[in-house]
Write an enzyme that holds these catalytic residues in place. Structure first.
Site, PDB file in Angstrom:
ATOM      1  N   CYS A   2     -49.954 -31.145 -84.368  1.00  0.00           N
ATOM      2  CA  CYS A   2     -50.130 -30.055 -85.319  1.00  0.00           C
ATOM      3  C   CYS A   2     -51.483 -30.203 -86.002  1.00  0.00           C
ATOM      4  O   CYS A   2     -52.083 -31.269 -85.998  1.00  0.00           O
ATOM      5  CB  CYS A   2     -49.043 -30.121 -86.376  1.00  0.00           C
ATOM      6  SG  CYS A   2     -47.406 -30.279 -85.691  1.00  0.00           S
ATOM      7  N   ARG A  27     -54.846 -28.532 -80.871  1.00  0.00           N
ATOM      8  CA  ARG A  27     -53.972 -29.675 -81.129  1.00  0.00           C
ATOM      9  C   ARG A  27     -52.502 -29.324 -80.956  1.00  0.00           C
ATOM     10  O   ARG A  27     -51.673 -30.203 -80.742  1.00  0.00           O
ATOM     11  CB  ARG A  27     -54.193 -30.180 -82.556  1.00  0.00           C
ATOM     12  CG  ARG A  27     -55.573 -30.724 -82.796  1.00  0.00           C
ATOM     13  CD  ARG A  27     -55.752 -31.007 -84.248  1.00  0.00           C
ATOM     14  NE  ARG A  27     -54.835 -32.046 -84.693  1.00  0.00           N
ATOM     15  CZ  ARG A  27     -55.158 -33.312 -84.837  1.00  0.00           C
ATOM     16  NH1 ARG A  27     -56.368 -33.709 -84.579  1.00  0.00           N
ATOM     17  NH2 ARG A  27     -54.280 -34.187 -85.240  1.00  0.00           N
ATOM     18  N   TRP A  74     -46.826 -27.660 -83.590  1.00  0.00           N
ATOM     19  CA  TRP A  74     -46.346 -28.015 -82.254  1.00  0.00           C
ATOM     20  C   TRP A  74     -44.963 -28.581 -82.498  1.00  0.00           C
ATOM     21  O   TRP A  74     -44.829 -29.677 -83.038  1.00  0.00           O
ATOM     22  CB  TRP A  74     -47.290 -29.051 -81.635  1.00  0.00           C
ATOM     23  CG  TRP A  74     -47.026 -29.384 -80.210  1.00  0.00           C
ATOM     24  CD1 TRP A  74     -47.458 -28.696 -79.109  1.00  0.00           C
ATOM     25  CD2 TRP A  74     -46.313 -30.531 -79.704  1.00  0.00           C
ATOM     26  NE1 TRP A  74     -47.041 -29.328 -77.971  1.00  0.00           N
ATOM     27  CE2 TRP A  74     -46.341 -30.452 -78.309  1.00  0.00           C
ATOM     28  CE3 TRP A  74     -45.645 -31.590 -80.296  1.00  0.00           C
ATOM     29  CZ2 TRP A  74     -45.735 -31.393 -77.497  1.00  0.00           C
ATOM     30  CZ3 TRP A  74     -45.033 -32.540 -79.489  1.00  0.00           C
ATOM     31  CH2 TRP A  74     -45.078 -32.440 -78.106  1.00  0.00           C
ATOM     32  N   ASN A 100     -47.942 -32.917 -90.879  1.00  0.00           N
ATOM     33  CA  ASN A 100     -48.008 -33.443 -89.509  1.00  0.00           C
ATOM     34  C   ASN A 100     -47.241 -34.750 -89.503  1.00  0.00           C
ATOM     35  O   ASN A 100     -47.375 -35.536 -90.448  1.00  0.00           O
ATOM     36  CB  ASN A 100     -49.445 -33.765 -89.100  1.00  0.00           C
ATOM     37  CG  ASN A 100     -50.257 -32.528 -88.832  1.00  0.00           C
ATOM     38  OD1 ASN A 100     -49.744 -31.431 -88.866  1.00  0.00           O
ATOM     39  ND2 ASN A 100     -51.543 -32.725 -88.572  1.00  0.00           N
ATOM     40  N   GLY A 101     -46.517 -35.024 -88.430  1.00  0.00           N
ATOM     41  CA  GLY A 101     -45.772 -36.288 -88.356  1.00  0.00           C
ATOM     42  C   GLY A 101     -44.289 -36.021 -88.279  1.00  0.00           C
ATOM     43  O   GLY A 101     -43.852 -34.900 -88.007  1.00  0.00           O
ATOM     44  N   GLU A 481     -55.098 -39.391 -61.427  1.00  0.00           N
ATOM     45  CA  GLU A 481     -55.734 -38.494 -62.398  1.00  0.00           C
ATOM     46  C   GLU A 481     -55.874 -37.077 -61.822  1.00  0.00           C
ATOM     47  O   GLU A 481     -55.651 -36.085 -62.526  1.00  0.00           O
ATOM     48  CB  GLU A 481     -57.096 -39.085 -62.804  1.00  0.00           C
ATOM     49  CG  GLU A 481     -57.919 -38.248 -63.748  1.00  0.00           C
ATOM     50  CD  GLU A 481     -57.271 -37.968 -65.107  1.00  0.00           C
ATOM     51  OE1 GLU A 481     -56.199 -38.507 -65.397  1.00  0.00           O
ATOM     52  OE2 GLU A 481     -57.840 -37.159 -65.861  1.00  0.00           O
ATOM     53  N   LYS A 485     -54.214 -33.845 -63.560  1.00  0.00           N
ATOM     54  CA  LYS A 485     -54.983 -32.655 -63.965  1.00  0.00           C
ATOM     55  C   LYS A 485     -54.335 -31.402 -63.389  1.00  0.00           C
ATOM     56  O   LYS A 485     -54.180 -30.413 -64.075  1.00  0.00           O
ATOM     57  CB  LYS A 485     -56.441 -32.720 -63.463  1.00  0.00           C
ATOM     58  CG  LYS A 485     -57.379 -33.667 -64.145  1.00  0.00           C
ATOM     59  CD  LYS A 485     -57.719 -33.357 -65.569  1.00  0.00           C
ATOM     60  CE  LYS A 485     -56.713 -33.913 -66.508  1.00  0.00           C
ATOM     61  NZ  LYS A 485     -56.914 -35.121 -67.194  1.00  0.00           N
ATOM     62  N   GLU A 488     -50.841 -30.609 -65.093  1.00  0.00           N
ATOM     63  CA  GLU A 488     -50.795 -30.216 -66.505  1.00  0.00           C
ATOM     64  C   GLU A 488     -51.392 -28.840 -66.778  1.00  0.00           C
ATOM     65  O   GLU A 488     -50.968 -28.178 -67.712  1.00  0.00           O
ATOM     66  CB  GLU A 488     -51.391 -31.284 -67.425  1.00  0.00           C
ATOM     67  CG  GLU A 488     -52.850 -31.555 -67.275  1.00  0.00           C
ATOM     68  CD  GLU A 488     -53.318 -32.713 -68.136  1.00  0.00           C
ATOM     69  OE1 GLU A 488     -52.690 -33.026 -69.152  1.00  0.00           O
ATOM     70  OE2 GLU A 488     -54.344 -33.317 -67.780  1.00  0.00           O
ATOM     71  N   HIS A 504     -44.092 -45.473 -47.176  1.00  0.00           N
ATOM     72  CA  HIS A 504     -42.838 -46.031 -47.693  1.00  0.00           C
ATOM     73  C   HIS A 504     -41.985 -44.963 -48.371  1.00  0.00           C
ATOM     74  O   HIS A 504     -41.127 -45.306 -49.183  1.00  0.00           O
ATOM     75  CB  HIS A 504     -43.132 -47.187 -48.658  1.00  0.00           C
ATOM     76  CG  HIS A 504     -43.874 -48.308 -47.984  1.00  0.00           C
ATOM     77  ND1 HIS A 504     -43.272 -49.134 -47.069  1.00  0.00           N
ATOM     78  CD2 HIS A 504     -45.169 -48.697 -48.059  1.00  0.00           C
ATOM     79  CE1 HIS A 504     -44.162 -50.007 -46.623  1.00  0.00           C
ATOM     80  NE2 HIS A 504     -45.336 -49.754 -47.201  1.00  0.00           N
ATOM     81  N   LYS A 603     -53.220 -31.814 -77.729  1.00  0.00           N
ATOM     82  CA  LYS A 603     -54.374 -32.659 -77.435  1.00  0.00           C
ATOM     83  C   LYS A 603     -54.154 -34.100 -77.851  1.00  0.00           C
ATOM     84  O   LYS A 603     -54.520 -35.020 -77.151  1.00  0.00           O
ATOM     85  CB  LYS A 603     -55.605 -32.078 -78.142  1.00  0.00           C
ATOM     86  CG  LYS A 603     -56.899 -32.821 -77.863  1.00  0.00           C
ATOM     87  CD  LYS A 603     -57.268 -32.715 -76.415  1.00  0.00           C
ATOM     88  CE  LYS A 603     -58.428 -33.613 -76.037  1.00  0.00           C
ATOM     89  NZ  LYS A 603     -58.474 -33.832 -74.589  1.00  0.00           N
TER      90      LYS A 603
HETATM   91  C1  F6R Z   1     -54.298 -35.662 -69.980  1.00  0.00           C
HETATM   92  C2  F6R Z   1     -54.417 -36.106 -71.346  1.00  0.00           C
HETATM   93  C3  F6R Z   1     -53.423 -37.083 -71.872  1.00  0.00           C
HETATM   94  C4  F6R Z   1     -54.131 -38.115 -72.764  1.00  0.00           C
HETATM   95  C5  F6R Z   1     -53.108 -39.027 -73.441  1.00  0.00           C
HETATM   96  C6  F6R Z   1     -53.775 -40.110 -74.259  1.00  0.00           C
HETATM   97  O1  F6R Z   1     -55.291 -34.764 -69.632  1.00  0.00           O
HETATM   98  O2  F6R Z   1     -55.284 -35.685 -72.055  1.00  0.00           O
HETATM   99  O3  F6R Z   1     -52.723 -37.695 -70.847  1.00  0.00           O
HETATM  100  O4  F6R Z   1     -55.015 -38.847 -71.977  1.00  0.00           O
HETATM  101  O5  F6R Z   1     -52.275 -38.264 -74.277  1.00  0.00           O
HETATM  102  O6  F6R Z   1     -54.592 -39.567 -75.234  1.00  0.00           O
HETATM  103  P1  F6R Z   1     -55.732 -40.413 -75.918  1.00  0.00           P
HETATM  104  O7  F6R Z   1     -56.736 -40.760 -74.894  1.00  0.00           O
HETATM  105  O8  F6R Z   1     -56.268 -39.531 -76.992  1.00  0.00           O
HETATM  106  O9  F6R Z   1     -55.065 -41.648 -76.481  1.00  0.00           O
END
Ligand code: F6R
Length: 608
Positions: A2, A27, A74, A100-101, A481, A485, A488, A504, A603
């Protein structure tokens, strides 16, 4: 997660709050709301949906006043409805509050407050705090907030206003980031510097346990006993252009394209070509400390965990230290074993990920020395670590992490080089690595030239419901990765696997409809990965090969071949990941997905 923004000053608050929310939308964004002190009381306007809808609502239902608070939500407790959107109020409508929290004892508090006659209108945990403040004793809002928080368990970044104290915002922090923005004759509170950057670069980062009081006359920071605390004013290094689209259709594409510069920024001032080593002043590790390290534990989540896996290869190879890479969310609940001689590395773009922070605290409690590899300056992980490396990649706004990933790998390479040179890595190898690192930004720019090819490829694969990504060694994390990508932002089911592990189990999935992306630059396992391609080809899988220039023609095996420039195998993930980022981006765009705001994602994950 949030986002919070608050304003006290001489200007109309609502437009400032809504612009701030817009910058925080990345966020978390299922609902949004504002509360403004209008001279007669506190007026709240809130709505399920995007900030743009709230902006529209405020045209029909304007709120006037020069102080206010606002929030993008969020959802954690309660559905993303208008009623559950913040700000929340007490029974009398005097208090308005954004949070937030997570209030962990919300159920017990709600039961007790309802028994005392309080009337709840939302399903949220946050509303309990508004009712607690309503009942709390104290002559001032800050005294009442302090008294109320004594009953609260959990995490919070809070901003509170009361109709009885116009022009005042009380802020509290426990486990959720909040900062103050210090302007000329005006003050801000925000969960993230990007919300206040167009007004001021001067910020005060609050610590856990801090209570801040903002009025037009100034601000003070108190502890829970109301003693005044001194907090430094910091300067935010980012500029406004970095948090704007600058002509790009999406932040994700902008951030992918920024990588030549962001990789350069991570390297800047840190290479010593003559000595073949790195200068990492902020790390706080002396040569003796480096030699004393017996093992490394990397703690991270998501994309940062993937860069940690690349880091394992780098540090084991360059420094000869055994490395363990842990999901922070799992590590934090494992039985703590004593960790003497251990260097724990928390890798985090935001520096606020709750699981990484707690894992880092657990490692420290077990005796490890803890350093951070973090992008956001002044973030909690950066401040709690005993040293570290900032990425200097600039703000990452796109929810899907891209430029932070490549900068994390570069930072881990610098760390591996530095540790290695203190532990017997030859000057010659050190110099070679420095030389290759210097070339990287240019090579990243060349890898980005693959974009037109990748776009065409995306058209071919945009309707596939599944995809498999395979790689080995240092490029296995790149396969993970690439799959992350894609899933998501395009919601296509994708899996990453070590290429040799395919036989396997996952090989059962392969038929003429299955796209299989191989990450196969020239390295010691290249020939073996080509054999894996043969296995997929024999089952009519549709192969895309990401390989390196000079690796020969793979057209007999692959339906498409994307060649990134050649570099040292250890550094190849910085290049092989670029076409995979672009592929996910273009597929998502073709599928009509909201690339910068993928569903259900936020984010920075500041809750468990
Ligand atoms: C994927 C992504 C998440 C973050 C994860 C950790 O694209 O952004 O998987 O990598 O939530 O976030 P940080 O790096 O901010 O600790």
């Amino acid at each position: 997660m949030c986002g919070i923004i608050g304003y006290v000053g001489a200007r109309e608050a609502a437009p400032i709050l809504v612009d701030g929310l817009h910058r925080l939308e990345y966020r978390g964004y299922d609902s949004a709301g504002v509360a403004v002190q209008n001279g007669a009381g506190v007026e709240v306007v809130k709505l399920a949906g995007r900030v743009a809808a709230l902006r529209g609502q405020l045209v029909h239902e304007p709120v006037h006043g020069t102080s206010g608070i606002a929030h993008t939500r969020w959802a954690t407790h309660g559905a993303p409805t208008t009623v559950n959107a913040h700000p929340h109020r007490d029974c009398r409508g005097d208090i308005a509050l954004v949070h937030n929290g997570i209030i962990e004892n919300a159920d017990a508090l709600r039961a007790a407050l309802e028994a005392q006659g309080h009337h709840f209108v939302t399903e949220t945990d946050t509303e309990t705090v508004a009712h607690l403040i309503e009942d709390a004793a104290g002559d001032t809002l800050e005294a009442r907030v302090i008294a109320a928080l004594a009953h609260v368990e959990g995490t919070y970044g809070l901003a509170v206003m009361s109709a009885t104290e116009p022009g005042k915002i009380v802020v509290a922090r426990q486990g959720s980031p909040v900062l103050l923005g210090i302007g000329d004759d005006e003050l801000f509170v925000a969960s993230d510097a990007s919300a206040v950057l167009e007004h001021t670069r001067s910020v005060v980062y609050l610590d856990d346990g801090d209570i801040a009081v903002l009025t037009r006359g100034g601000y003070s920071v108190l502890d829970r006993e109301s003693h005044v605390q001194l907090r430094e004013v910091d300067d935010v290094a980012w500029d406004l252009a970095q948090i704007e689209l600058g002509g790009y259709p999406h932040f994700m594409l902008k951030e992918i394209c920024e990588q030549p510069e962001t990789v350069r920024a991570t390297l800047r001032g840190r290479l010593l070509p003559e000595r073949g080593t790195a200068r990492l002043n902020g790390l706080n590790l002396t040569p003796d400390d480096c030699r004393a390290v017996q093992r490394v534990v990397i703690l991270a989540c998501g994309t940062s965990w993937h860069s940690g896996l690349v880091g394992r290869e780098l540090i084991e190879d360059l420094a000869g230290i055994p490395v363990q890479v842990e999901y922070a969310s799992e590590y934090r609940y494992r039985r703590p074993l004593p960790l003497p001689g251990t260097l724990a590395i928390a890798v985090s773009q935001s520096g606020e990920t709750a699981d990484t922070l707690e894992a880092m605290r657990a490692a420290r409690a077990a005796g490890a020395r803890v350093v951070g590899i973090v992008n956001v300056v002044g973030s909690t992980i950066a401040r709690e670590a005993q040293g570290g490396i900032y990425l200097h990649a600039g703000p990452e706004i796109g929810v899907a992490s891209t430029k932070a990933f490549t900068s994390q790998i570069v930072a881990l390479a610098l760390l591996g080089l530095y540790l290695g040179r203190e532990r017997g890595l030859s000057e010659e190898r050190g110099r070679e690595l420095v030389c290759r690192l210097i070339q990287l930004p240019q090579l990243v720019a060349r890898a980005l030239e693959l974009e037109p090819q990748v776009r065409t490829l995306a058209e071919r694969f945009a309707t596939s419901p599944n995809a498999l990504y395979l790689g080995r060694g240092v490029n296995f994390p790149v396969a993970l990765e690439g799959a992350l990508k894609l899933k998501e932002i395009s919601y296509i089911h994708a899996e990453g696997y070590p290429a040799a592990e395919m036989k396997h189990g996952p090989i059962a999935l392969i038929d003429e409809n299955m796209p299989v992306v191989f990450v196969a630059p020239k390295d010691q396992v290249y020939g073996k990965v080509c054999s894996n391609m043969q296995e997929v080809k024999a089952r009519r899988g549709r192969i895309v090969a990401v390989t390196s220039e000079g690796n020969g023609d793979l057209s007999a095996l692959a339906e498409a071949q994307l060649c990134v420039p050649a570099t040292l195998p250890l550094l190849s993930p910085v290049l092989t990941t670029i076409p995979l980022q672009l592929l996910a981006y273009h597929i998502a765009v073709l599928r009509g997905c909201d690339v910068d705001r993928p569903r259900n994602l936020a984010k920075s994950v500041t809750v468990e």
